[in-house]
Design a protein around this motif. Structure first.
Motif, short mmCIF file in Angstrom:
data_model
loop_
_atom_site.label_atom_id
_atom_site.label_comp_id
_atom_site.label_asym_id
_atom_site.label_seq_id
_atom_site.Cartn_x
_atom_site.Cartn_y
_atom_site.Cartn_z
N GLY A 432 0.79 -1.23 0.00
CA GLY A 432 0.00 0.00 0.00
C GLY A 432 0.82 1.28 0.00
N SER A 433 2.06 1.20 0.48
CA SER A 433 2.87 2.41 0.60
C SER A 433 4.22 2.33 -0.09
CB SER A 433 3.13 2.71 2.09
OG SER A 433 3.92 1.67 2.66
N GLY A 434 4.67 1.11 -0.41
CA GLY A 434 6.00 0.93 -0.96
C GLY A 434 7.09 1.07 0.08
N LYS A 435 6.69 1.14 1.36
CA LYS A 435 7.67 1.26 2.44
C LYS A 435 7.97 -0.11 3.06
CE LYS A 435 6.83 6.11 3.36
NZ LYS A 435 6.55 7.17 4.38
N CYS A 436 9.00 -0.14 3.89
CA CYS A 436 9.52 -1.41 4.41
C CYS A 436 9.11 -1.66 5.86
CB CYS A 436 11.05 -1.42 4.34
SG CYS A 436 11.70 -1.73 2.69
N LEU A 437 8.98 -2.95 6.21
CA LEU A 437 8.92 -3.30 7.62
C LEU A 437 10.27 -2.96 8.25
CD1 LEU A 437 7.15 -6.75 8.07
CD2 LEU A 437 6.21 -4.46 8.23
N ASP A 438 10.21 -2.41 9.45
CA ASP A 438 11.38 -1.81 10.07
C ASP A 438 11.33 -2.08 11.58
OD1 ASP A 438 13.36 0.91 9.61
OD2 ASP A 438 12.44 0.77 11.59
N VAL A 439 12.48 -2.47 12.16
CA VAL A 439 12.56 -2.63 13.61
C VAL A 439 12.87 -1.25 14.19
CG1 VAL A 439 13.72 -3.77 15.52
CG2 VAL A 439 13.37 -5.00 13.37
N ARG A 440 11.99 -0.76 15.04
CA ARG A 440 12.04 0.62 15.52
C ARG A 440 13.40 0.98 16.11
NH1 ARG A 440 7.07 2.34 19.05
NH2 ARG A 440 6.11 2.07 16.98
N ALA A 441 13.92 2.13 15.66
CA ALA A 441 15.14 2.75 16.20
C ALA A 441 16.37 1.86 16.08
CB ALA A 441 14.93 3.16 17.66
N GLU A 442 16.32 0.88 15.14
CA GLU A 442 17.45 -0.04 14.94
C GLU A 442 17.80 -0.80 16.21
OE1 GLU A 442 20.74 1.54 12.58
OE2 GLU A 442 19.50 3.27 12.06
N ALA A 443 16.83 -0.97 17.10
CA ALA A 443 17.06 -1.67 18.36
C ALA A 443 17.08 -3.18 18.14
CB ALA A 443 15.98 -1.30 19.37
N THR A 444 17.66 -3.90 19.09
CA THR A 444 17.74 -5.36 19.00
C THR A 444 17.17 -6.07 20.22
OG1 THR A 444 19.98 -5.33 19.94
CG2 THR A 444 19.81 -5.24 17.53
N ALA A 445 16.59 -5.34 21.14
CA ALA A 445 16.10 -5.93 22.39
C ALA A 445 14.75 -6.60 22.19
CB ALA A 445 15.98 -4.84 23.46
#
Length: 467
Positions: A432-445
């Motif tokens: 719908g947007s052409g955007k990516c799934l993303d883990v917020r703030a590049e965090a790994t916790a």
């Protein structure tokens, strides 16, 4: 098995036979991050029609492609399968990272990857020599202590297994499936684990390793079970079961090539699983592969390439039409497939429905991978949906702004629930947007939420789809 055998004289200087190479492509296709099931399915798909050429690379670990390069020098082609070892001697274990880096490079260049492990007995030191450390005898009582939880030798063995986990995990995180062959030649007695038929013998230690490595999240391993052509009977007594072996393989050392009886017995044990010749010292011939067409790959053993074969024999084998080298292997499916975990590459954690909740609007996050909970089991649908717990991965309110929340919602067929996986970039793109799934703030916790974000190629947007 690591052996010293008489060296046959290699003829004159190595000459490339250009005319015979005509059926092979000159450029390999790079492999993207891929699920283990894609390789298993590929081996199934070529069974009966083609066989992948393979070359093992033994010690020193500081030169983990030396024999593969020899094959290239002789034939003008790279093998379709690179083989390495996690090693036993101190200097080779110190170079395990070189082996892993080579495995990544070989995969990226378009060769399948296989690893074996000549492990030191838990009754000796962490590092050892082959004779007296790998090739050694232990008592049945010692073996039973190794496979019995809570004992001193079992603790030692689990600690030994733990030392290779970080290396195998690197390959998992890089999306490299590994044909993993532990406890090879299980029916032989030269090694400390072998010659023990029955449920409490070799089958048990194989099962325990698979269970332990599974608990460590190593879902990129393709488990290769192995026997040798001597003793020649009752191989099924060592088999860990269909739920533990993905490929059934044979090492051929007592004869130049597998006999018709060997070929039949290995198929009987495999019961439809892919079969392979995991070690061989003499190049297969066209006649052999015509008579025994179901071998999915063969692996020439290190120094036997030039020590036990003439230049002409090596070239002839690589130019059999059914033999596949690098560049002739086509893996379809990228990293997709059936139900399973979606792994966030940067953290090694899994995409997870918070609290295993099923209510509309439940947050989707990353969390330590479990051993089978439904909150981390995703199915990729042909309609572009990703489903877990009977609901669909969903962009909140069909939003398109950076930072829009990712949740689960009742499947409705709308654009908010349609995604495309790009295996080369390992990104999951919202239709719908052409955007990516993303883990917020590049965090790994644990419990870090997923969100929608402009695709930027960063590691927090890299995912591997279900294996």
């Amino acid at each position: 098995m690591r052996r010293i055998r008489p060296m046959w004289a290699v003829g004159a200087a190595l000459v490339l036979l250009g005319a015979l190479l005509a059926h092979h492509p000159t450029k390999a296709e790079a492999f993207p991050a891929t699920a283990r099931t894609v390789v298993i399915d590929y081996l199934r798909s070529i069974t009966g029609t083609a066989v992948v050429s393979g070359q093992h690379n033994k010690e020193p670990a500081s030169s983990p492609a030396q024999y593969t390069q020899q094959a290239r020098n002789v034939t003008g082609q790279f093998p379709g399968l690179w083989g390495g070892d996690m090693m036993f001697r101190a200097d080779d274990q110190a170079n395990r990272q070189r082996v892993i880096d080579e495995a990544k490079a070989q995969w990226a260049a378009g060769s399948l990857v296989a690893l074996t492990w000549h492990a030191c007995s838990p009754t000796v030191g962490v590092t050892c020599e082959f004779d007296g450390g790998v090739k050694t005898q232990i008592t049945n009582a010692q073996f039973q202590e190794i496979v019995t939880g809570g004992t001193a030798l079992n603790t030692t063995w689990r600690n030994r297994m733990a030392t290779v986990v970080p290396y195998l995990r690197q390959l998992r995180d890089a999306g490299v499936p590994v044909l993993w062959r532990p406890f090879h030649e299980m029916n032989e007695t030269w090694n400390w684990w072998g010659g023990r038929p029955g449920a409490n013998g070799g089958a048990k230690i194989f099962q325990q390793m698979r269970d332990y490595f599974g608990s460590q999240g190593l879902d990129n391993l393709i488990w290769v079970w192995n026997v040798q052509d001597n003793p020649a009977a009752n191989w099924s007594q060592y088999y860990p079961g269909a739920n533990y072996a993905d490929v059934v393989s044979l090492d051929v050392w007592w004869k130049s090539h597998p006999s018709a009886a060997d070929y039949q017995q290995i198929q009987t044990v495999a019961a439809g699983k892919p079969i392979a010749v995991a070690e061989i010292g003499k190049m297969p011939t066209a006649a052999l592969l015509t008579a025994q067409p179901r071998w999915a790959y063969f692996m020439m053993w290190s120094e036997h390439l030039l020590g036990n074969n003439t230049t002409a024999e090596i070239q002839a084998a690589y130019n059999i039409p059914r033999v596949l080298s690098r560049g002739e292997i086509s893996l379809s499916g990228g990293g997709g497939g059936g139900g399973g975990k979606i792994r966030a590459v940067a953290s090694g954690r899994c995409v997870d429905v918070a609290g295993a909740g099923t209510a509309n609007g439940t947050q989707v996050q990353i969390y330590t991978c479990d051993t089978g909970g439904a909150a981390q089991q995703w199915t990729a649908g042909s309609d572009g949906t990703l489903r877990a717990l009977g609901k669909c991965l969903d962009v909140a309110a069909n939003g398109t702004a950076d930072g829009t929340r990712i949740q689960i919602w009742t499947c409705d067929g709308g654009n908010a629930q349609r995604f495309t996986y790009h295996a080369a970039g390992r990104d999951i793109v919202h239709a719908g947007s052409g955007k990516c799934l993303d883990v917020r703030a590049e965090a790994t916790a644990d419990a870090t939420p997923l969100q929608l974000w402009t695709c930027n190629g960063k590691a927090n947007q890299d995912f591997l789809l279900p294996s």
